[in-house]
Design a protein around this motif. Structure first.
Motif, PDB file in Angstrom:
ATOM      1  N   LYS A  60       0.839  -1.205   0.000  1.00 11.43           N
ATOM      2  CA  LYS A  60       0.000   0.000   0.000  1.00 11.43           C
ATOM      3  C   LYS A  60       0.871   1.251   0.000  1.00 11.43           C
ATOM      4  O   LYS A  60       0.603   2.204  -0.751  1.00 11.43           O
ATOM      5  CB  LYS A  60      -0.910  -0.019   1.230  1.00 11.43           C
ATOM      6  CG  LYS A  60      -1.846   1.170   1.333  1.00 11.43           C
ATOM      7  CD  LYS A  60      -2.729   1.043   2.582  1.00 11.43           C
ATOM      8  CE  LYS A  60      -3.673   2.229   2.704  1.00 11.43           C
ATOM      9  NZ  LYS A  60      -4.543   2.113   3.910  1.00 11.43           N
ATOM     10  N   PHE A  61       1.907   1.250   0.810  1.00 14.74           N
ATOM     11  CA  PHE A  61       2.843   2.372   0.873  1.00 14.74           C
ATOM     12  C   PHE A  61       3.490   2.603  -0.491  1.00 14.74           C
ATOM     13  O   PHE A  61       3.575   3.738  -0.981  1.00 14.74           O
ATOM     14  CB  PHE A  61       3.899   2.068   1.944  1.00 14.74           C
ATOM     15  CG  PHE A  61       5.140   2.910   1.884  1.00 14.74           C
ATOM     16  CD1 PHE A  61       5.076   4.284   2.000  1.00 14.74           C
ATOM     17  CD2 PHE A  61       6.389   2.323   1.729  1.00 14.74           C
ATOM     18  CE1 PHE A  61       6.222   5.059   1.961  1.00 14.74           C
ATOM     19  CE2 PHE A  61       7.537   3.086   1.689  1.00 14.74           C
ATOM     20  CZ  PHE A  61       7.452   4.451   1.794  1.00 14.74           C
ATOM     21  N   PHE A  62       3.936   1.530  -1.132  1.00 18.18           N
ATOM     22  CA  PHE A  62       4.611   1.638  -2.419  1.00 18.18           C
ATOM     23  C   PHE A  62       3.659   2.181  -3.481  1.00 18.18           C
ATOM     24  O   PHE A  62       4.021   3.080  -4.256  1.00 18.18           O
ATOM     25  CB  PHE A  62       5.143   0.259  -2.827  1.00 18.18           C
ATOM     26  CG  PHE A  62       6.012   0.277  -4.047  1.00 18.18           C
ATOM     27  CD1 PHE A  62       7.345   0.641  -3.953  1.00 18.18           C
ATOM     28  CD2 PHE A  62       5.500  -0.074  -5.283  1.00 18.18           C
ATOM     29  CE1 PHE A  62       8.150   0.656  -5.081  1.00 18.18           C
ATOM     30  CE2 PHE A  62       6.299  -0.060  -6.415  1.00 18.18           C
ATOM     31  CZ  PHE A  62       7.635   0.300  -6.314  1.00 18.18           C
ATOM     32  N   TRP A  82      -1.724   5.504   4.365  1.00 15.38           N
ATOM     33  CA  TRP A  82      -0.637   4.524   4.367  1.00 15.38           C
ATOM     34  C   TRP A  82       0.249   4.655   5.602  1.00 15.38           C
ATOM     35  O   TRP A  82       0.922   3.695   6.006  1.00 15.38           O
ATOM     36  CB  TRP A  82       0.237   4.694   3.118  1.00 15.38           C
ATOM     37  CG  TRP A  82       0.961   6.019   3.059  1.00 15.38           C
ATOM     38  CD1 TRP A  82       0.540   7.150   2.438  1.00 15.38           C
ATOM     39  CD2 TRP A  82       2.223   6.338   3.656  1.00 15.38           C
ATOM     40  NE1 TRP A  82       1.448   8.165   2.610  1.00 15.38           N
ATOM     41  CE2 TRP A  82       2.504   7.690   3.360  1.00 15.38           C
ATOM     42  CE3 TRP A  82       3.149   5.625   4.424  1.00 15.38           C
ATOM     43  CZ2 TRP A  82       3.666   8.337   3.779  1.00 15.38           C
ATOM     44  CZ3 TRP A  82       4.310   6.273   4.848  1.00 15.38           C
ATOM     45  CH2 TRP A  82       4.549   7.605   4.523  1.00 15.38           C
ATOM     46  N   GLN A  83       0.276   5.848   6.212  1.00 16.85           N
ATOM     47  CA  GLN A  83       1.318   6.160   7.196  1.00 16.85           C
ATOM     48  C   GLN A  83       1.241   5.402   8.508  1.00 16.85           C
ATOM     49  O   GLN A  83       2.238   4.793   8.927  1.00 16.85           O
ATOM     50  CB  GLN A  83       1.331   7.678   7.442  1.00 16.85           C
ATOM     51  CG  GLN A  83       2.445   8.148   8.334  1.00 16.85           C
ATOM     52  CD  GLN A  83       1.928   8.797   9.610  1.00 16.85           C
ATOM     53  OE1 GLN A  83       0.866   8.430  10.098  1.00 16.85           O
ATOM     54  NE2 GLN A  83       2.670   9.732  10.137  1.00 16.85           N
ATOM     55  N   PRO A  84       0.107   5.378   9.225  1.00 18.54           N
ATOM     56  CA  PRO A  84       0.099   4.721  10.542  1.00 18.54           C
ATOM     57  C   PRO A  84       0.482   3.249  10.473  1.00 18.54           C
ATOM     58  O   PRO A  84       1.269   2.759  11.300  1.00 18.54           O
ATOM     59  CB  PRO A  84      -1.349   4.911  11.020  1.00 18.54           C
ATOM     60  CG  PRO A  84      -1.864   6.084  10.259  1.00 18.54           C
ATOM     61  CD  PRO A  84      -1.201   6.007   8.933  1.00 18.54           C
ATOM     62  N   ASP A  85      -0.066   2.532   9.494  1.00 11.25           N
ATOM     63  CA  ASP A  85       0.252   1.108   9.370  1.00 11.25           C
ATOM     64  C   ASP A  85       1.721   0.894   9.015  1.00 11.25           C
ATOM     65  O   ASP A  85       2.372  -0.004   9.544  1.00 11.25           O
ATOM     66  CB  ASP A  85      -0.637   0.457   8.300  1.00 11.25           C
ATOM     67  CG  ASP A  85      -2.091   0.370   8.719  1.00 11.25           C
ATOM     68  OD1 ASP A  85      -2.344   0.307   9.938  1.00 11.25           O
ATOM     69  OD2 ASP A  85      -2.969   0.370   7.847  1.00 11.25           O
ATOM     70  N   THR A  86       2.240   1.702   8.105  1.00 11.72           N
ATOM     71  CA  THR A  86       3.637   1.544   7.696  1.00 11.72           C
ATOM     72  C   THR A  86       4.580   1.841   8.848  1.00 11.72           C
ATOM     73  O   THR A  86       5.556   1.105   9.079  1.00 11.72           O
ATOM     74  CB  THR A  86       3.949   2.464   6.503  1.00 11.72           C
ATOM     75  OG1 THR A  86       3.031   2.197   5.442  1.00 11.72           O
ATOM     76  CG2 THR A  86       5.368   2.232   6.001  1.00 11.72           C
ATOM     77  N   TYR A  87       4.321   2.905   9.594  1.00 14.26           N
ATOM     78  CA  TYR A  87       5.167   3.243  10.741  1.00 14.26           C
ATOM     79  C   TYR A  87       5.120   2.136  11.799  1.00 14.26           C
ATOM     80  O   TYR A  87       6.126   1.811  12.421  1.00 14.26           O
ATOM     81  CB  TYR A  87       4.699   4.555  11.378  1.00 14.26           C
ATOM     82  CG  TYR A  87       5.154   5.814  10.654  1.00 14.26           C
ATOM     83  CD1 TYR A  87       5.505   5.780   9.317  1.00 14.26           C
ATOM     84  CD2 TYR A  87       5.211   7.034  11.314  1.00 14.26           C
ATOM     85  CE1 TYR A  87       5.907   6.934   8.665  1.00 14.26           C
ATOM     86  CE2 TYR A  87       5.611   8.190  10.662  1.00 14.26           C
ATOM     87  CZ  TYR A  87       5.959   8.137   9.333  1.00 14.26           C
ATOM     88  OH  TYR A  87       6.359   9.274   8.689  1.00 14.26           O
ATOM     89  N   PRO A  95      10.316  -2.122  10.945  1.00 12.53           N
ATOM     90  CA  PRO A  95      11.275  -2.183  12.058  1.00 12.53           C
ATOM     91  C   PRO A  95      11.618  -0.763  12.488  1.00 12.53           C
ATOM     92  O   PRO A  95      11.565   0.166  11.675  1.00 12.53           O
ATOM     93  CB  PRO A  95      12.480  -2.900  11.438  1.00 12.53           C
ATOM     94  CG  PRO A  95      12.359  -2.659   9.974  1.00 12.53           C
ATOM     95  CD  PRO A  95      10.889  -2.612   9.683  1.00 12.53           C
ATOM     96  N   THR A  96      11.966  -0.597  13.744  1.00 12.01           N
ATOM     97  CA  THR A  96      12.138   0.756  14.288  1.00 12.01           C
ATOM     98  C   THR A  96      13.129   1.606  13.506  1.00 12.01           C
ATOM     99  O   THR A  96      12.862   2.795  13.271  1.00 12.01           O
ATOM    100  CB  THR A  96      12.529   0.680  15.772  1.00 12.01           C
ATOM    101  OG1 THR A  96      11.472   0.031  16.489  1.00 12.01           O
ATOM    102  CG2 THR A  96      12.728   2.069  16.355  1.00 12.01           C
ATOM    103  N   PRO A  97      14.300   1.088  13.076  1.00 12.07           N
ATOM    104  CA  PRO A  97      15.187   1.947  12.273  1.00 12.07           C
ATOM    105  C   PRO A  97      14.521   2.475  11.002  1.00 12.07           C
ATOM    106  O   PRO A  97      14.736   3.632  10.619  1.00 12.07           O
ATOM    107  CB  PRO A  97      16.367   1.014  11.946  1.00 12.07           C
ATOM    108  CG  PRO A  97      16.399   0.032  13.062  1.00 12.07           C
ATOM    109  CD  PRO A  97      14.954  -0.197  13.398  1.00 12.07           C
ATOM    110  N   ALA A  98      13.695   1.645  10.348  1.00 13.59           N
ATOM    111  CA  ALA A  98      12.981   2.109   9.155  1.00 13.59           C
ATOM    112  C   ALA A  98      11.946   3.171   9.523  1.00 13.59           C
ATOM    113  O   ALA A  98      11.773   4.162   8.804  1.00 13.59           O
ATOM    114  CB  ALA A  98      12.310   0.935   8.451  1.00 13.59           C
ATOM    115  N   THR A  99      11.257   2.975  10.632  1.00 12.52           N
ATOM    116  CA  THR A  99      10.294   3.978  11.095  1.00 12.52           C
ATOM    117  C   THR A  99      10.993   5.299  11.393  1.00 12.52           C
ATOM    118  O   THR A  99      10.471   6.378  11.073  1.00 12.52           O
ATOM    119  CB  THR A  99       9.564   3.483  12.356  1.00 12.52           C
ATOM    120  OG1 THR A  99       8.977   2.209  12.107  1.00 12.52           O
ATOM    121  CG2 THR A  99       8.475   4.452  12.773  1.00 12.52           C
ATOM    122  N   MET A 100      12.172   5.228  12.000  1.00 11.58           N
ATOM    123  CA  MET A 100      12.944   6.438  12.273  1.00 11.58           C
ATOM    124  C   MET A 100      13.315   7.160  10.980  1.00 11.58           C
ATOM    125  O   MET A 100      13.236   8.395  10.902  1.00 11.58           O
ATOM    126  CB  MET A 100      14.210   6.086  13.045  1.00 11.58           C
ATOM    127  CG  MET A 100      13.992   5.607  14.461  1.00 11.58           C
ATOM    128  SD  MET A 100      15.590   5.132  15.176  1.00 11.58           S
ATOM    129  CE  MET A 100      15.093   4.679  16.843  1.00 11.58           C
TER     130      MET A 100
END
Length: 482
Positions: free
Chosen positions: A158-160, A225-230, A234-239
């Protein structure tokens, strides 16, 4: 040459990490990220805010089409390069406490993304901007899709789709602008600034760029897309997503949308700023209802970026300067918040507030760091968030009093959901999940201490960064309002 070094160092470090990393991948990645930070700091010491674009280079890329591999650094770029190069070593270091499968690929992807992000913030060619804008998506997509949570494939798809869909609008707009340039055509961003476009042309270009950047930030109603993706990443990707990548959208508004379509602001600027303010209030209300700490901070980030966008669309000096300093402050605060949530999850295996409590009794030092990041996020005076939010609200009030009052709700609502999160997780009786909570490790402190220093540096000495960006912002505003 400094600019090309800033783009190449993380790329080369990423390749070394990928091919030679093995069990030492995280050490090689950290060394490469620190080398990039040292280069950025050196560039900062040599940078003159009043001198305009500096450290530039230009090489013919697609000669027949007038497309160049060109980049330089001005005040706005310098601020965002410093943010990127400061946060990436901390993001790499934050992953030291986890045993990710295939660590060489994991850490290499972080460095590849850093290279693309620096490219976005420094390029002066429109098609090169588009190239880096899209390339930055690839590493974070794989970070989320391979190392994310149970629903990672559905969420990352979905993000992509969202981001690629939005970027197609931008590509069409850039191609149109390219063919409007005289003679043999040029893709230099400044050449697009000089075009005499009709109001009708600027109108559709405004929406093409707005959709692309609004999805990336994201803004209401392009945020789903944002809440689910965050949450699933993994936390480094969320950061990386929250701390740096969303800044590409705000940067695009400032660097691309406003200077190219100034006439369209008279017709559509009010709609854009209303959508931004709706996002502030909507995101804050949804954040209050969250029980998952990571999801709560995701909605908090959504609300904060709405305020940044509102400040940009106010096209005032206060609003623009506030958006820039808030990009810096938000990056620091949100990375700190997500890292603290990751620390709690790694020790309790839960992020739900109902399952936590009493952590202060086990590790008072974590409570201190948590409170500092929280107060920076709620804009307490002398912390990082205060300067940006004050200038942003001043800019929006200058544009419209009622919109300014609505945007000001972010401070009240932010205090509600963030203080509630702190109270439920850190105070009260310990739960079965927190009764054996362990003290912070050395590597965790090594991440939190620099973030804490920056929270107070930005809050106490904001002129360090405001003076860096003001000449460039004034130049852009003169162009927009002329």
């Amino acid at each position: 040459m400094l600019t090309i070094l800033l783009i190449l160092i993380p790329l080369v470090a990423g390749l070394l990490t990928f091919f030679l990393g093995g069990s030492n991948a995280k050490i090689i990645a950290l060394a490469g990220a620190l080398a990039e930070l040292a280069t950025a700091v050196f560039a900062w010491t040599q940078f003159d805010p009043a001198a305009g674009a500096q450290f530039g280079f230009q090489y013919d890329w697609i000669t027949a089409s007038g497309i160049s591999f060109a980049a330089s650094v001005d005040g706005i770029s310098m601020l965002l390069v410093l943010l990127t190069t400061f946060l990436v070593p901390l993001i790499v270091l934050s992953a030291f406490g986890h045993n990710y499968q295939n660590p060489a690929t994991f850490f290499a992807l972080i460095l590849f993304m850093e290279s693309a992000l620096v490219g976005v913030f420094t390029t002066t060619d429109a098609f090169l901007f588009y190239f880096f804008f899209e390339v930055a998506l690839i590493p974070v997509y794989f970070l989320a899709a391979v190392w994310g949570g149970e629903n990672r494939l559905k969420v990352t798809f979905k993000f992509f789709v969202y981001t690629i869909f939005g970027s197609l609008f931008m590509l069409v707009a850039l191609v149109y602008l390219y063919y409007q340039t005289p003679g043999t055509h040029s893709s230099a961003i400044t050449a697009f600034y000089d075009l005499q476009l009709t109001p009708a042309a600027q109108g559709w270009l405004f929406w093409a760029f707005f959709i692309a950047f609004a999805i990336k930030m994201p803004l209401f109603p392009f945020h789903t897309w944002q809440p689910d993706t965050y949450t699933e990443s993994p936390t480094p990707a969320t950061m990386l997503l929250a701390g740096i990548m969303l800044k590409m959208g705000v940067y695009g508004l400032i660097r691309i949308l406003l200077p190219i379509t100034p006439l369209a602001l008279n017709q559509w600027g009010a709609v854009a700023i209303v959508l931004s303010v709706i996002g502030i209030v909507y995101g804050s209300i949804i954040a209050i209802q969250q029980r998952d700490m990571k999801r709560l901070v995701a909605y908090s980030s959504f609300a904060h970026v709405g305020l940044m966008a509102a400040g940009v669309f106010s096209t005032t000096l206060n609003g623009m300067q506030g958006a820039l300093i808030q990009m810096l402050a938000h990056g620091i605060n949100v990375v700190g918040m997500f890292f603290i949530i990751d620390i709690i999850f790694s020790r309790t295996n839960t992020r739900y507030l109902d399952h936590l409590g009493g952590i202060t009794q086990k590790t008072p030092s974590l409570s201190v760091y948590f409170m500092i990041m929280l107060l920076g996020s709620v804009a307490l005076p002398l912390t990082s968030g205060f300067v940006g939010e004050f200038l942003l609200l001043a800019g929006v009030f200058e544009y419209n009093n009622w919109l300014g009052a609505a945007a000001g709700l972010t401070i009240i609502l932010g205090a509600v959901y963030l203080l509630r999160m702190f109270q439920k997780s850190m105070f009260g009786a310990t739960s079965v999940n927190t009764e054996h909570f362990q003290e912070l490790t050395l590597s965790e402190r090594a991440v939190l201490i620099p973030l804490t220093i920056m929270v107070f540096w930005i809050g106490i000495y904001p002129s360090t960064f405001l003076e860096m960006t003001e000449p460039t912002v004034n130049q852009l505003l003169r162009f927009i309002h002329n």
